[in-house]
Design a protein around this motif. Sequence first.
Motif, PDB file in Angstrom:
ATOM      1  N   PRO A  73      31.604 -61.737   9.651  1.00 35.51           N
ATOM      2  CA  PRO A  73      30.245 -62.268   9.514  1.00 35.51           C
ATOM      3  C   PRO A  73      29.284 -61.477  10.398  1.00 35.51           C
ATOM      4  N   ALA A  74      28.073 -61.388   9.956  1.00 34.26           N
ATOM      5  CA  ALA A  74      27.047 -60.691  10.739  1.00 34.26           C
ATOM      6  C   ALA A  74      26.835 -61.444  12.040  1.00 34.26           C
ATOM      7  N   SER A  75      26.839 -60.712  13.119  1.00 32.19           N
ATOM      8  CA  SER A  75      26.663 -61.376  14.419  1.00 32.19           C
ATOM      9  C   SER A  75      25.195 -61.727  14.614  1.00 32.19           C
ATOM     10  N   PRO A  76      24.931 -62.918  15.163  1.00 34.03           N
ATOM     11  CA  PRO A  76      23.531 -63.308  15.400  1.00 34.03           C
ATOM     12  C   PRO A  76      22.927 -62.405  16.463  1.00 34.03           C
TER      13      PRO A  76
END
Length: 79
Positions: A73-76
């Motif tokens: 998942p794309a990291s915040p």
Amino acid sequence: MDTEHSPTGNPWGLVPLLDVGELAAYLGVPVSTVYDWRTRGLGPRAYRFGKHLKFALSDVRIWIEQQRDPEPPASPERR
């Protein structure tokens, strides 16, 4: 792999086949692991010719792609 498995070494136009030892060597796992995967239904599909198992290169490629980890998942963004 030897010339039997190359397109130029296959005059019949058939899908190249790997035996258990070739598959294990390619994947870098013991032969017993390939047999274990087969017993548990986890490995690539195989053809049985008498007591010999053969794996179609096309099936192995599909199976390998299915083993790929999903995209992380794309990291915040950090603030």
